[in-house]
Design a protein around this motif. Structure first.
Motif, short mmCIF file in Angstrom:
data_model
loop_
_atom_site.label_atom_id
_atom_site.label_comp_id
_atom_site.label_asym_id
_atom_site.label_seq_id
_atom_site.Cartn_x
_atom_site.Cartn_y
_atom_site.Cartn_z
N SER D 45 10.58 40.03 90.44
CA SER D 45 10.45 39.26 91.67
C SER D 45 10.51 40.17 92.89
CB SER D 45 11.55 38.21 91.77
OG SER D 45 11.43 37.33 90.70
N GLN D 93 8.52 30.73 91.40
CA GLN D 93 9.13 30.32 90.15
C GLN D 93 9.65 28.88 90.19
OE1 GLN D 93 12.03 33.18 89.13
NE2 GLN D 93 13.08 31.91 87.65
N ASP D 173 4.85 34.05 90.40
CA ASP D 173 6.15 34.53 89.91
C ASP D 173 6.75 33.47 88.99
OD1 ASP D 173 8.56 35.63 89.44
OD2 ASP D 173 9.16 35.85 91.54
N GLU D 174 6.72 33.74 87.73
CA GLU D 174 7.23 32.81 86.71
C GLU D 174 6.78 31.38 86.98
OE1 GLU D 174 10.47 33.78 84.76
OE2 GLU D 174 11.03 35.59 85.86
MG LIG Z 1 12.51 36.66 89.35
#
Ligand SMILES: [Mg+2]
Ligand SMILES: Nc1ncnc2c1ncn2[C@@H]1O[C@H](COP(=O)(O)OP(=O)(O)OP(=O)(O)O)[C@@H](O)[C@H]1O
Ligand SMILES: Nc1ncnc2c1ncn2[C@@H]1O[C@H](COP(=O)(O)OP(=O)(O)OP(=O)(O)O)[C@@H](O)[C@H]1O
Ligand SMILES: [Mg+2]
Lengths: 573, 315, 340, 313, 294
Positions: D45, D93, D173-174
């Motif tokens: 991240s 995320q 991100d995720e």
């Molecule tokens: Mg992360």
């Protein structure tokens, strides 16, 4: 007077008006204002304080003293209606017949049997003779206005201008803020010299002093010593310091009883002994109290409950009778009476049953009393008497020291009217609480045959000098028997601006009072400095300055902030 | 060992509707057996696990341990909880941050007043793979790695020497490289102590890793169960098929549309029919939308609740 | 999905708000009932005989006292008094003041205006200033602006209201050294208050100091609350998203952080109204502001049984009502709880 | 299109420093999908946030981030704001947190359009509707608040938002963590489809190698703030850590992993206390003596590069 | 092993102290506080209640600061310095005891309201909310007026009106703690109400409680002074009664600034010290705030 050049005088007070209805009002400030709006039967003479004609031009008394006839003056109400005896009769009869109308001055008509009117002649029949008839505190109300009121007890009398017969007419009242009075052109003595009198209320005494210094107000009465001191050094302000109407004393539970002579309360038995009371009296340095507690602004009491302001009635001890501060003598009296000191230095009852430990009841939130208590504690300790201070809020205090007698020694005091009958009566047997522990109004639970008979005597005595002699005997009795011990007579402390008030006559004229006095004299004779204009200019200048300052600050802040913002915008998030 | 019969759990839902999180489940965990309960989010896995531990009261059905039905009095619950223990998903959260490892592991023995606390704790920690145990006694959870924390949680459960372990997503919050270790620990405990376990997970790989049997849950019901190899390599129920198909390695994806269903509004007929790929493709039967399916019994054999799957021969 | 589904989904939400408001109102009514009952018994605990206290040393015969007692209904047994009190209160009759001999409600009515003016203005200023400054401070914790703001508010928070008021009075009404005493020493307006705009200015000038006192103490709390509320939001992902979108820093704060941070503050802002009311008692006493606080203070000093009871009841009930409103407003403002 | 050159991120925690990213260099071609894997705390991240300078103030960023040849790290703020979202956008995320809870999602999708002056008023509304439909949500959802949507729907909104300014690069991100299996599949399908349709470059971050392998052309694996391996998504991993990571997600049906869970011994490294030499050495099953001293750089071997001494051999 | 525990505790405290030390404001607050408390405690070694006795005032009335009376004298010639010193005992005592009272009530009710979910919790919450909206100063004023203003009743009046916010805080914390999985784990281990409340909830709310109590002391001191100023307190010498005295005795108009400023500044200083300490404690001890800062 031309508009804008009105002569205005502003009086600061620290109590707000409770009710503009004289039948209901009880507060002192309201009483003072009523004095200015309404006529009374008589008014204390500005020089001698003896009753002198007001609405009653003259009066006569029947030989038995039970029938009084007053001749009412030919004058006009402020609305132009003539004043007649009928107005007075209506006022008294209303109070006698309507319980709601008794709140303000009920006791003043208690002794009235009947009141009748005939043209300008008012006849009052009494139940018993009453020498104080001429100090009747009831304002005479205009019948033609007030008879329309349905329920007096619910009437707030907020109708302006008021219809009255005094030197001023109330024209505006803002609750908790001020009362505005205008000169009454129809006043029978002639129009007052100023145009307007404003009574302005301060909740915060400190602010009122500031107000006086700043010129927001022109006169303020009933100052306490420190505030009075703080007026020193101001060239524009006159510090007015004269003898006051008040006496401060200790009330001693010398064996309280109810009106059927049953003991009540839990007073210390030692105090029943007059020798103990006298010893305590000797152990009080009154001069020191005056200096320390009253800041020197009082007179040590070598008399009793009537202050020296009332020359006619004031009695002063002298000779052997006179008690002066003398701890040795106090100790000797107690030693002789058999109150021996214990190992801890505290005396006990002759039979050893109880220590001489007294409670001293004072009010909460009164530093003067606190201080007094500390001094008394100190001196009493010297004579083997322990004093503990007990602070009570006012309702509890009134109950414990006036009804249930759950006290040993209590602080007390009374503001005396030109006719002292009221204060004398507070020490009568009949004023003790009833068997059920109710009512009363005693200031001492005193019940003394000598005092009683003297009281009856002065009540009937219509000759002022003779009556004064009797009254002095009563004071002497109180002094010697000591159910109460007078401490000092606080001075009347006032202040006014000499750049605003050109002249003001105190009452009595010789070293008398201004705001705190009886009657309307000071405010009737008041003269304003003539260069008077409305003070608005000044305050507006202040306002404008204030607003300008605010704007500048805001602008600066805004400038600063926008600059910062612009600067920050491209710098960092 | 642990058996649930016709279990039903309801929650008061929004607007007065009741959410039937568990809606008729028969499930048993045999001695020394690891059963995986799989299903998508919100299908009632956790609720079922909690109910099995007596943390939630079922609105219908019953739970029996070793044949004796669970009694909800304080005493018998406590006794029951010495036999059945819980391991939760989040090891950090399952440990009071203000308790040391020793306190955390000793909590169970203290509650149950077990004698010789310290050796119990040391033993449990050692068995959970934290050796030497003394080194960990005075540590706080935040001084441990994720895997170590989960071991402490497991040790806390082991300290009471339970017979059954219920693990709710035991590795979901652990790092990928660590999860294998924890799963291996579970397998080892089964082998060494004969511990039974119910592992709740949405991860089919996990089930494949350690479970003897798999039960697939959908909307409060078990829709398919059986031996892991059978269920995961040869799924019968369209839902199981879809679940397996979306695993990355699988060749043909069946991505179900729509959202996970709402337990306050259970569809009529087969509860899976609104999302069923077969029904969507038109190969469904009328029964799918109208006739409710019976609750699967708690047998160990492979079984499927679907109108379109011919009943497996149970003989 | 079709729009009918949407309506289906929204209908219960609206219904939910009504139900929520009703629950809250019910709760408030219950609270008010509790206050009324508590008030009655609280004031029966008062030491001393109220009637005697009323006499204030004036001499009254037992008959007069009885009369007075009967007038005030104090001669009846307590349960009867209680029922009477409840009935009376429910009829919005707060009794007759012992001291002023007038219906308490009238007395309150005469003074409530000035109190509302003072506390309302102070509240508006305190809320806007406090929230604005708190938002800026919390947005960049540790910055100079934050440090200065926090320091100021902590000092103000520690200052007793009455003391600050006294100091302000001594400095800006009396004037010290070069500072002229440009502000009046008392009251809410001059005796010769001019009409029209000048009159408004006059009242404004009177209001400066009391208002400043109230604001100073109250705003500090709002500032601190808002600050921590914004700090809570700053770390949120949606703030990062907003920044990633290319928004200016100020816009992120204004459009995203502040609206979210405001929500939890709403309740607190209202919760603190009780504090403002409390502060008003001292401020009104110091600046002789003719409001409810002063009336209440006077009632305590006398003590005026019914007046104390009535003002206490009114103050409390209005605070309860405000809080309930706050709850409902919060409910309307926050979409998350709105349809929950 | 995107080049990272020795990117480093260090967080200052009072006196302590946390080296979260330690010299990451990689390139992402236009239209390419690159997956970045690694376990929690490995710095994924931090890399993503550094790309648009979104890191908190406590972070010190070093190296260069070239976006279309321009260094993001030295850009003027005005230029950076212009680049943000219009050149590269991010899908975070936690979709539940990436959306402002008190604003309607339509407004939030339209916001970048307005900020970058691409559309406003009715045009923006139209675009929002279009975007919502692209991610498979009904247009009326624009008036909903985030909490009225499920996790999957919210993630779709995030994707729609990312597409709003038609950027060349999307950083995800995720995007599927914390989503349910089936929903995860839905979102992945959507992402795959969108990058294929629009020719957008994608940097996708996940800890789940199998997910990345599914979507991306190339894979990069991070360990303790370093890239330890980068190469095509198909094919065998070379680095022992990547191998262990891959093994942690068993293939269902693979008899080798049946009743045999595999993992790495030891704990993930604490970025504040990294061992000398190869950071992976303490956990490495095949560590050599020299690993304790050599800080191995990426070594190229065929179409992949790995930071392991074994790779060079 | 107990020595290990002790070492652990020491280290935990050391860590706490390290964190706390970083808050410069908090440390300065703590220093002021420490000085104030120590001074109040040792006061009887040097002076006695005699310094507050009007008769024993040695100086001139309202005399400005001088060598004899470094902070001037009051209206009875008593040394303001000595009275401040002696009065700090009452002010701090009231502050601490009122805060303690409010904390005990707040904690018990807060934990109960958070722990018991059924009607017990609902009723407690209702009562708390009810008290919470009562304007506390006004209520304290009425209570003090009704009960009479002794030190004990002032403490009760403040304590009884200030607990609800503590209860709210504790309840919220309790709910937060009880939502943690370790409570579930503890239940699964067979724990009962008492165990949960004392082993898990209480230790977890204790730090916050400490912080909020510190803040509570601060506001109790301010409330005491306000009550004293409004004249419902028949207290022994405290800073509040001194201010009341300065007001009654016209210190402001007499220009006796020392008599007004000193007690007021003492209040501000001590209240601020408590506040700074409390806030620093809050940030150090509140895990939520801590992670934010990290
Ligand atoms: Mg992360
Ligand atoms: N205490 C509760 N009160 C009300 N509803 C609940 C409660 N606990 C669970 N539910 C509901 O019951 C259903 C099943 O929840 P449960 O937690 O058992 O699902 P799950 O399969 O464990 O999901 P996940 O994989 O997300 O953990 C959900 O719809 C949930 O909203
Ligand atoms: N704001 C911050 N302040 C201090 N340290 C931080 C901060 N953000 C991240 N870190 C640290 O930097 C390291 C890398 O964090 P990062 O979030 O980049 O990891 P990640 O690979 O994304 O992990 P995850 O898979 O958990 O999201 C971690 O050790 C983390 O603790
Ligand atoms: Mg679950």
């Amino acid at each position: 007077a031309e508009p804008g050049h009105k002569k205005v005088i502003k009086i600061g007070v620290t109590q707000s008006v409770d009710s503009m209805n004289p039948f209901l009002a009880v507060r002192l400030v309201t009483g003072s204002i009523q004095r200015l709006i309404y006529g009374f039967l008589t008014v204390p003479d500005s020089k001698t304080l003896q009753p002198s004609p007001d609405l009653a031009e003259s009066w006569t008394t029947s030989p038995d003293g039970l029938t009084w006839t007053f001749k009412i003056r030919q004058a006009k109400w402020s609305d132009g209606q003539p004043i007649t005896a009928d107005d007075a009769a209506w006022t008294f009869n209303k109070m006698m017949t309507d319980d709601g109308a008794k709140t303000g001055n009920g006791p003043a008509v208690e002794n009235f049997r009947s009141v009748s009117a005939n043209g300008q002649e008012l006849t009052i029949k009494l139940k018993t003779p009453q020498a104080s008839m001429l100090d009747n505190p009831v304002p005479i109300m205009p019948k033609h206005v007030w008879e329309k009121v349905k329920d007096i007890s619910k009437y707030d009398a907020e109708v302006y201008p008021t219809v009255g017969s005094g030197p001023y007419v109330a024209v505006e009242h803002k609750k908790d803020q001020f009362v505005r009075l205008e000169a009454n052109p129809a006043y029978w003595r002639g129009r007052p010299k100023i145009d307007e009198l404003q009574v302005i209320f301060y909740d915060n005494p400190a602010a009122s002093i500031v107000g006086l210094k700043k010129g927001d107000i022109d006169l303020i009465g009933r100052l306490n010593p420190p505030d009075f001191e703080s007026l020193k050094g101001d060239d524009n302000i006159v510090q007015w310091n004269t003898q006051g109407r008040r006496a401060a004393y200790l009330q001693i539970n010398h064996g309280a009883t109810t009106s059927d002579n049953k003991p009540i309360g839990d007073g210390h038995p030692a105090l029943k002994d007059p020798r103990v009371r006298t010893a305590l009296h000797y152990a009080i340095d009154k001069q020191k109290l005056v200096d320390e507690v009253q800041g020197g602004l009082a007179k040590p009491a070598d008399g009793s409950i009537i202050p020296p302001l009332y020359k006619d009635f004031f009695w002063e001890a002298s000779g052997a009778e006179k008690v002066t501060f003398d701890l040795a003598k106090a100790n000797k009296i107690l030693d002789d009476a058999g109150y021996k000191r214990g190992p801890d230095g505290v005396r006990t009852m002759p039979d050893g049953s109880r220590k001489l430990q007294f409670r001293f009841s004072i009010h909460t939130d009164t530093p003067i009393e606190d201080k007094l208590a500390e001094y008394l504690t100190g001196w009493f300790k010297e004579i083997g008497v322990t004093l503990t201070t007990k602070r009570l809020d006012s309702s509890k205090f009134t109950e414990e020291t006036g009804t249930t007698a759950l006290f040993d020694i209590a602080i007390s005091g009374w503001s005396v009217n030109p006719d002292p009958e009221e204060v004398l009566a507070t020490h009568l047997c009949s004023r003790r609480p009833t068997a059920t522990g109710e009512g009363g109004g005693t200031e001492s639970f005193y019940c003394d045959p000598t005092y009683e008979s003297l009281y009856l005597q002065q009540q009937k005595e219509l000759d002022r000098t003779k009556r004064a002699d009797v009254i002095k005997k009563m004071e002497e009795r109180l002094y010697v028997d000591a159910p109460v011990i007078a401490l000092y007579y606080p001075n009347d402390l006032e202040g006014y601006r000499k750049d605003r008030i050109a002249s003001i006559t105190p009452i009595p004229e010789d070293k008398g009072l201004l705001y705190g006095g009886s009657g309307y004299w000071p405010f009737y004779t008041l003269e304003a400095v003539s260069t008077d204009t409305k003070t608005d200019g000044g305050s507006n200048a202040g306002l404008i300055a204030g607003i300008a300052a605010g704007v500048v600050v805001l602008a600066a802040a805004g400038f600063f902030l926008t600059r910062r913002r612009r600067g920050a915008a491209d710098e960092r998030e | 060992m642990l058996e649930a019969t016709d279990l039903q759990v309801e929650f008061p839902g929004r607007g007065g509707r009741r959410a039937r999180a568990v809606d008729g489940v028969n499930l048993s965990v045999g001695a020394g057996e690891i059963v995986a309960l799989v299903g998508e989010s919100g299908c009632g896995k956790t609720t079922l696990a909690r109910t099995l531990l007596g943390l939630e009261r079922p609105s219908a059905g019953r739970i029996a341990y070793d044949g004796t039905p669970l009694n909800y009095s304080t005493r018998s619950l406590r006794a029951f909880r010495r036999q059945v223990q819980l391991v939760l998903q989040d090891p950090m959260g399952s440990l009071n941050p203000r308790h040391t490892v020793y306190d955390a592991v000793a909590e169970g023995p203290r509650i149950h007043g077990l004698p010789d606390e310290e050796s119990v704790v040391a033993g449990a920690l050692a068995r959970a793979g934290l050796r030497p145990p003394e080194r960990f006694f005075q540590r706080y959870p935040h001084e441990l790695s994720g895997g170590q924390r989960q071991r402490v949680v497991i040790a806390g459960a082991l300290a009471l020497e339970p017979k059954v372990l219920i693990a709710d997503e035991p590795v979901a919050s652990l790092d990928a490289s660590v999860r294998g270790e924890i799963l291996a620990l579970l397998l080892k405990l089964r082998d060494e102590l004969g511990l039974s376990a119910l592992v709740v997970t949405h991860d089919l790989g996990l089930a494949w890793n350690i479970a003897d049997r798999v039960a697939v849950m959908y909307l409060g019901r078990i829709v398919e169960s059986g031996r892991t190899e059978d269920v995961l390599t040869n799924p019968q129920h369209p839902y199981t098929k879809a679940l397996l198909s979306v695993l990355p390695e699988s060749p043909a994806r069946i991505v179900l549309t729509g959202e996970p269903p709402d337990p306050t509004r259970i569809p009529t007929g087969c509860r899976f029919h609104p999302r069923c790929q077969l029904v969507a493709a038109g190969t469904g039967a009328d029964a799918c939308t109208t006739i409710p399916l019976p609750i699967l019994p708690a047998t160990t054999d492979t079984q499927v609740a679907c109108h379109l799957v011919p009943a497996v021969d149970n003989s | 999905m079709s729009s009918t589904v949407e309506e289906l989904e929204q209908a219960p939400a609206r219904h939910g708000l009504l139900r929520y408001a009703a629950t809250k109102a019910g709760g408030a009514l219950l609270s008010i009932a509790m206050v009324i009952v508590a008030t009655f018994f609280l004031f029966r605990l008062l030491p001393g005989d109220p009637v005697r206290a009323l006499a204030q040393g004036r001499n009254m015969t037992p008959e007069q006292l009885d009369l007075e007692r009967a007038r005030l209904g104090l001669d009846k047994p307590v349960p009867e008094q209680f029922l009477h009190f409840i009935g009376q209160t429910l009829r919005l009759d707060l009794g007759v003041s012992y001291e002023y001999k007038r219906p308490v409600l009238d007395l309150i009515g005469e003074r409530i205006g000035s109190t509302l003016l003072l506390t309302g203005t102070a509240l508006v200023i305190a809320v806007s200033l406090g929230l604005w400054q708190g938002a800026r401070a919390g947005w960049k914790p540790g910055s100079r602006f934050d440090k200065i703001s926090t320091a100021i508010s902590l000092v103000l928070w520690s200052v007793p209201t009455f003391w600050l008021g006294l100091l302000l009075l001594m400095v800006f009404a009396a004037g010290i050294g070069p500072i002229p005493g440009i502000f009046p020493t008392r009251g809410s307006s001059s005796v010769d208050k001019p009409d029209g705009f000048a009159g408004v200015l006059d009242v404004g000038q009177h209001m400066v100091l009391p208002c400043l006192t109230l604001v100073a103490v109250v705003y500090a709390q709002y500032l601190l609350v808002m600050r921590s509320s914004v700090i809570d939001e700053v770390g949120q992902d949606y703030i990062t998203t907003a920044r990633a979108k290319g928004l200016r820093d100020d816009d992120v704060r204004r459009r995203h952080a502040v609206p979210n941070a405001l929500l939890p503050t709403v309740t607190l802002v209202f919760m603190r109204i009780g504090f403002v009311v409390g502060g008003a008692v001292t401020v009104e006493a110091i600046f002789s502001w003719p409001g409810l606080g002063q009336l209440f203070y006077e009632a305590i000093r006398v003590p005026d049984f019914t007046l104390m009871q009535g003002t206490f009841l009114l103050i409390t009930v209005s605070v309860i009502v405000m809080n309930t409103l706050a709850d409902v407003v919060y409910h309307v403002l926050d979409p998350r709880v709105r349809s929950a | 299109m995107l080049t990272l050159d020795e990117l480093s991120v260090t967080y200052r925690l009072g006196a302590a420093e946390v080296p979260a990213v330690r010299g990451v260099s990689l390139e992402l071609a236009s239209g390419e999908a690159l997956g970045l894997a690694g376990e929690s705390g490995s710095g994924k991240s931090s890399v993503a946030l550094a790309l648009l300078r979104l890191l908190p103030r406590s972070a010190v960023v070093g190296g260069r981030v070239l976006l279309d040849g321009e260094d993001v790290l030295t850009m003027k703020w005005g230029r950076l704001r212009a680049v943000r979202w219009s050149s590269a956008s991010i899908v975070f995320q936690g979709a539940q947190h990436g959306l402002n809870p008190v604003r309607r999602i339509g407004d939030q999708i339209a916001e970048p359009l307005q900020v970058h002056k691409l559309a406003s008023g009715a045009a923006a509304d139209r675009r929002v509707r279009e975007l919502l439909e692209q991610v498979g949500l009904p247009a009326w959802r624009a008036r909903s608040y985030p909490h009225e949507l499920s996790g999957g729907q919210r993630q779709r909104v995030m994707i729609a938002m990312a597409l709003a300014c038609a950027p060349q690069l999307i950083i995800a991100d995720e995007p599927t963590t914390a989503l349910d299996l089936m929903v995860q599949a839905q979102v992945l399908t959507l992402i795959r489809q969108l990058i294929a349709e629009h020719g957008i470059s994608l940097l996708m971050i996940s800890h789940d190698l199998s997910v990345l392998a599914d979507v991306c052309d190339r894979l990069a694996v991070m360990y303790a703030g370093r890239l330890v391996e980068i190469g095509p998504s198909s094919g065998e991993f070379k680095h022992p850590y990547s191998q262990a990571l891959a093994a942690a997600f068993p293939t269902v049906g693979d008899p080798a992993s049946r009743l045999a869970p595999r993992g790495l011994a030891g704990d993930p490294p604490d970025p504040q206390r990294l061992p000398g030499g190869c950071a992976f050495r303490p956990r490495c099953p095949v560590a050599l003596e020299e690993c304790a001293s050599t800080d191995v750089q990426l070594l190229v071997s065929g179409d992949r590069a790995a930071a392991c001494v074994l790779v060079g051999e | 092993m107990s020595s290990v525990v002790w070492v652990r505790r020491k280290r935990a405290f050391g860590k706490f102290w390290n964190d706390f030390r970083k808050h410069r404001a908090g440390v300065s607050g703590l220093v002021i506080l420490g000085v104030a408390v120590v001074l109040a405690l040792i006061a009887p070694l040097f002076i006695d209640a005699g310094v507050t006795n009007v008769v024993s005032g040695t100086g001139a009335k309202l005399a400005p600061p001088s060598l004899d009376h470094p902070l001037g004298t009051d209206e009875s010639g008593r040394s303001v310095l000595l009275m401040i010193w002696w009065g700090s005992r009452t002010s701090l005592l009231i502050g601490f005891l009122a805060a303690l009272l409010s904390m005990v009530i707040g904690t018990v009710l807060g934990i109960a309201a958070g722990h018991f979910r059924g009607w017990t919790g609902a009723v407690i919450l209702r009562v708390t909310d009810w008290f919470l909206v009562l304007p506390s100063l006004v209520t304290a004023l009425v209570l003090a007026a009704i009960l009479g203003g002794s030190t004990a009743t002032i403490i009760v009046a403040i304590g009884v009106t200030s607990w609800p916010s503590t209860a709210r805080l504790i309840r919220a914390q309790t709910l937060a703690v009880e939502a943690r999985p370790y409570i579930e784990r503890s239940l699964a281990l067979g724990a009962g109400h008492w165990h949960i409340a004392t082993r898990h909830v209480l230790p977890n709310v204790a730090p916050l409680l400490l912080a909020s109590t510190t803040l509570e002391v601060a506001s109790a001191i301010v409330t005491e002074s306000t009550l004293a100023f409004l004249g419902v307190s028949a207290n022994k010498t405290s800073w509040g009664t001194m201010l009341r005295g300065s007001y009654d005795w016209g210190a402001a108009t007499a220009g006796a600034w020392w008599y007004i400023l000193v007690p007021g500044l003492c209040i501000v200083a001590v209240v601020m010290a408590f506040t700074l300490c409390g806030r620093a404690l809050e940030t150090v001890l509140n895990p939520r705030l801590r992670t934010r800062e990290a």
